[in-house]
Design an enzyme around this catalytic site. Structure first.
Site, PDB file in Angstrom:
ATOM      1  N   HIS A  52       0.858  -1.198   0.000  1.00 20.78           N
ATOM      2  CA  HIS A  52       0.000   0.000   0.000  1.00 20.78           C
ATOM      3  C   HIS A  52       0.888   1.240   0.000  1.00 20.78           C
ATOM      4  O   HIS A  52       2.108   1.159   0.170  1.00 20.78           O
ATOM      5  CB  HIS A  52      -0.912   0.018   1.236  1.00 20.78           C
TER       6      HIS A  52
HETATM    7  P1  TYD Z   1      -1.194  -2.688   7.656  1.00 25.54           P
HETATM    8  O1  TYD Z   1      -0.724  -1.280   7.787  1.00 25.54           O
HETATM    9  O2  TYD Z   1      -1.984  -3.044   6.436  1.00 25.54           O
HETATM   10  O3  TYD Z   1       0.055  -3.684   7.748  1.00 25.54           O
HETATM   11  P2  TYD Z   1       1.465  -3.644   7.012  1.00 25.54           P
HETATM   12  O4  TYD Z   1       2.453  -3.436   8.078  1.00 25.54           O
HETATM   13  O5  TYD Z   1       1.640  -4.977   6.373  1.00 25.54           O
HETATM   14  O6  TYD Z   1       1.455  -2.535   6.036  1.00 25.54           O
HETATM   15  O7  TYD Z   1      -2.035  -3.047   8.966  1.00 25.54           O
HETATM   16  C1  TYD Z   1      -2.499  -4.357   9.215  1.00 25.54           C
HETATM   17  C2  TYD Z   1      -3.699  -4.255  10.136  1.00 25.54           C
HETATM   18  O8  TYD Z   1      -3.325  -3.669  11.382  1.00 25.54           O
HETATM   19  C3  TYD Z   1      -4.830  -3.411   9.577  1.00 25.54           C
HETATM   20  O9  TYD Z   1      -6.052  -4.065   9.879  1.00 25.54           O
HETATM   21  C4  TYD Z   1      -4.755  -2.120  10.327  1.00 25.54           C
HETATM   22  C5  TYD Z   1      -4.127  -2.512  11.656  1.00 25.54           C
HETATM   23  N1  TYD Z   1      -3.265  -1.445  12.199  1.00 25.54           N
HETATM   24  C6  TYD Z   1      -3.677  -0.714  13.286  1.00 25.54           C
HETATM   25  O10 TYD Z   1      -4.783  -0.923  13.841  1.00 25.54           O
HETATM   26  N2  TYD Z   1      -2.854   0.260  13.783  1.00 25.54           N
HETATM   27  C7  TYD Z   1      -1.654   0.531  13.222  1.00 25.54           C
HETATM   28  O11 TYD Z   1      -0.915   1.435  13.700  1.00 25.54           O
HETATM   29  C8  TYD Z   1      -1.242  -0.221  12.068  1.00 25.54           C
HETATM   30  C9  TYD Z   1       0.069   0.033  11.394  1.00 25.54           C
HETATM   31  C10 TYD Z   1      -2.067  -1.203  11.591  1.00 25.54           C
END
Ligand code: TYD
Length: 136
Positions: A52
Protein backbone atom coordinates in the site's frame (compact mmCIF):
# COMPACT_ATOMS: atom_id res chain seq x y z
CA UNK A 1 6.89 12.40 -4.86
CA UNK A 2 9.42 10.03 -6.45
CA UNK A 3 11.55 7.21 -5.07
CA UNK A 4 14.47 9.65 -5.09
CA UNK A 5 12.89 11.11 -1.94
CA UNK A 6 13.31 7.73 -0.19
CA UNK A 7 16.61 7.74 1.60
CA UNK A 8 18.65 5.93 4.19
CA UNK A 9 19.27 8.06 7.27
CA UNK A 10 22.27 7.04 9.35
CA UNK A 11 21.27 7.37 12.97
CA UNK A 12 23.57 8.23 15.86
CA UNK A 13 25.38 5.17 17.21
CA UNK A 14 26.97 5.34 20.63
CA UNK A 15 29.48 2.49 20.52
CA UNK A 16 30.16 1.02 23.92
CA UNK A 17 31.85 -2.21 25.06
CA UNK A 18 28.74 -2.76 27.20
CA UNK A 19 26.59 -2.74 24.07
CA UNK A 20 25.75 -0.14 21.46
CA UNK A 21 22.98 2.45 21.64
CA UNK A 22 21.09 4.26 18.88
CA UNK A 23 18.37 6.89 19.17
CA UNK A 24 16.01 8.99 17.12
CA UNK A 25 14.61 12.40 17.94
CA UNK A 26 11.62 13.50 15.89
CA UNK A 27 12.19 16.64 13.82
CA UNK A 28 15.93 16.34 14.47
CA UNK A 29 17.34 13.09 13.03
CA UNK A 30 14.26 12.64 10.86
CA UNK A 31 12.14 15.20 8.98
CA UNK A 32 8.93 14.84 11.00
CA UNK A 33 7.61 14.64 14.54
CA UNK A 34 6.86 11.06 15.62
CA UNK A 35 3.20 10.45 16.51
CA UNK A 36 3.15 6.65 16.41
CA UNK A 37 5.46 3.65 16.59
CA UNK A 38 4.55 0.12 15.55
CA UNK A 39 6.55 -3.00 14.89
CA UNK A 40 6.27 -6.10 12.76
CA UNK A 41 7.65 -9.37 14.07
CA UNK A 42 7.15 -13.16 13.90
CA UNK A 43 6.87 -12.90 10.11
CA UNK A 44 6.66 -16.42 8.64
CA UNK A 45 9.17 -17.20 5.90
CA UNK A 46 8.15 -15.90 2.49
CA UNK A 47 5.45 -13.54 3.75
CA UNK A 48 5.15 -9.99 2.40
CA UNK A 49 3.91 -7.01 4.44
CA UNK A 50 2.95 -3.56 3.26
CA UNK A 51 1.35 -3.55 -0.17
CA UNK A 52 0.00 0.00 0.00
CA UNK A 53 0.92 3.66 0.09
CA UNK A 54 -0.29 6.50 2.29
CA UNK A 55 -1.83 9.75 1.13
CA UNK A 56 -0.12 11.90 3.78
CA UNK A 57 1.80 9.67 6.21
CA UNK A 58 5.59 9.72 6.36
CA UNK A 59 7.52 6.84 7.92
CA UNK A 60 10.94 5.70 9.03
CA UNK A 61 11.52 1.94 8.72
CA UNK A 62 14.26 0.30 10.79
CA UNK A 63 15.54 -3.26 10.91
CA UNK A 64 16.12 -3.23 14.67
CA UNK A 65 17.01 -6.90 14.46
CA UNK A 66 17.62 -9.22 11.53
CA UNK A 67 17.05 -8.13 7.95
CA UNK A 68 14.40 -7.55 5.30
CA UNK A 69 13.95 -5.70 2.02
CA UNK A 70 11.77 -2.67 1.41
CA UNK A 71 10.66 -2.25 -2.21
CA UNK A 72 9.59 1.35 -2.84
CA UNK A 73 7.66 2.31 -5.96
CA UNK A 74 6.50 5.74 -7.16
CA UNK A 75 4.34 4.30 -9.93
CA UNK A 76 7.12 4.81 -12.43
CA UNK A 77 10.28 3.39 -10.86
CA UNK A 78 11.08 0.90 -8.11
CA UNK A 79 14.03 0.56 -5.80
CA UNK A 80 14.95 -2.08 -3.24
CA UNK A 81 16.49 -1.08 0.08
CA UNK A 82 17.97 -4.00 2.02
CA UNK A 83 17.89 -3.14 5.70
CA UNK A 84 20.12 -5.06 8.10
CA UNK A 85 21.58 -2.51 10.52
CA UNK A 86 19.84 -1.15 13.60
CA UNK A 87 21.39 2.30 13.09
CA UNK A 88 19.96 2.87 9.61
CA UNK A 89 16.46 4.21 9.06
CA UNK A 90 14.75 4.28 5.68
CA UNK A 91 12.71 7.44 5.17
CA UNK A 92 9.60 6.84 3.06
CA UNK A 93 7.50 9.91 2.27
CA UNK A 94 3.79 9.94 1.47
CA UNK A 95 2.45 8.57 -1.83
CA UNK A 96 5.12 5.90 -2.23
CA UNK A 97 3.99 2.29 -2.61
CA UNK A 98 5.98 -0.11 -0.42
CA UNK A 99 6.34 -3.85 0.04
CA UNK A 100 8.36 -5.39 2.88
CA UNK A 101 9.73 -8.83 2.05
CA UNK A 102 12.53 -11.36 2.59
CA UNK A 103 12.26 -11.17 6.37
CA UNK A 104 14.98 -13.13 8.12
CA UNK A 105 14.05 -15.41 11.00
CA UNK A 106 13.37 -13.41 14.17
CA UNK A 107 13.66 -10.08 12.39
CA UNK A 108 12.11 -7.06 14.04
CA UNK A 109 10.87 -4.15 11.91
CA UNK A 110 10.26 -0.91 13.79
CA UNK A 111 8.27 1.80 12.03
CA UNK A 112 8.01 5.38 13.23
CA UNK A 113 5.15 7.32 11.72
CA UNK A 114 4.21 10.98 11.40
CA UNK A 115 0.60 10.44 12.46
CA UNK A 116 -1.74 8.13 14.28
CA UNK A 117 -3.38 5.21 12.47
CA UNK A 118 -6.04 6.16 9.92
CA UNK A 119 -7.36 3.65 7.41
CA UNK A 120 -8.62 6.60 5.31
CA UNK A 121 -4.99 7.57 4.66
CA UNK A 122 -4.20 4.22 2.98
CA UNK A 123 -4.21 3.61 -0.75
CA UNK A 124 -4.44 -0.18 -0.97
CA UNK A 125 -5.31 -0.55 -4.66
CA UNK A 126 -2.26 -0.43 -6.92
CA UNK A 127 -4.25 0.62 -9.98
CA UNK A 128 -5.73 3.50 -8.02
CA UNK A 129 -2.27 4.43 -6.75
CA UNK A 130 -0.91 4.57 -10.31
CA UNK A 131 -3.85 6.67 -11.38
CA UNK A 132 -3.25 9.06 -8.49
CA UNK A 133 0.39 9.33 -9.60
CA UNK A 134 -0.74 10.23 -13.10
CA UNK A 135 0.25 6.86 -14.58
CA UNK A 136 -2.20 4.87 -16.68
P1 TYD B 1 -1.19 -2.69 7.66
O1 TYD B 1 -0.72 -1.28 7.79
O2 TYD B 1 -1.98 -3.04 6.44
O3 TYD B 1 0.05 -3.68 7.75
P2 TYD B 1 1.47 -3.64 7.01
O4 TYD B 1 2.45 -3.44 8.08
O5 TYD B 1 1.64 -4.98 6.37
O6 TYD B 1 1.45 -2.54 6.04
O7 TYD B 1 -2.03 -3.05 8.97
C1 TYD B 1 -2.50 -4.36 9.22
C2 TYD B 1 -3.70 -4.25 10.14
O8 TYD B 1 -3.32 -3.67 11.38
C3 TYD B 1 -4.83 -3.41 9.58
O9 TYD B 1 -6.05 -4.07 9.88
C4 TYD B 1 -4.75 -2.12 10.33
C5 TYD B 1 -4.13 -2.51 11.66
N1 TYD B 1 -3.26 -1.45 12.20
C6 TYD B 1 -3.68 -0.71 13.29
O10 TYD B 1 -4.78 -0.92 13.84
N2 TYD B 1 -2.85 0.26 13.78
C7 TYD B 1 -1.65 0.53 13.22
O11 TYD B 1 -0.91 1.43 13.70
C8 TYD B 1 -1.24 -0.22 12.07
C9 TYD B 1 0.07 0.03 11.39
C10 TYD B 1 -2.07 -1.20 11.59
Amino acid sequence: MTIDECKIIELPKISDPRGNLTFIEGDRNIPFAIRRAYWIYDVPGGEIRGGHSYRTLQEIIIAVSGSFDVVVDDGNNKRVFSLNRSYYGLYVPSMIWRDLENFSTNSLCLILASDIYSEADYVRDYGKFRAMKGQV
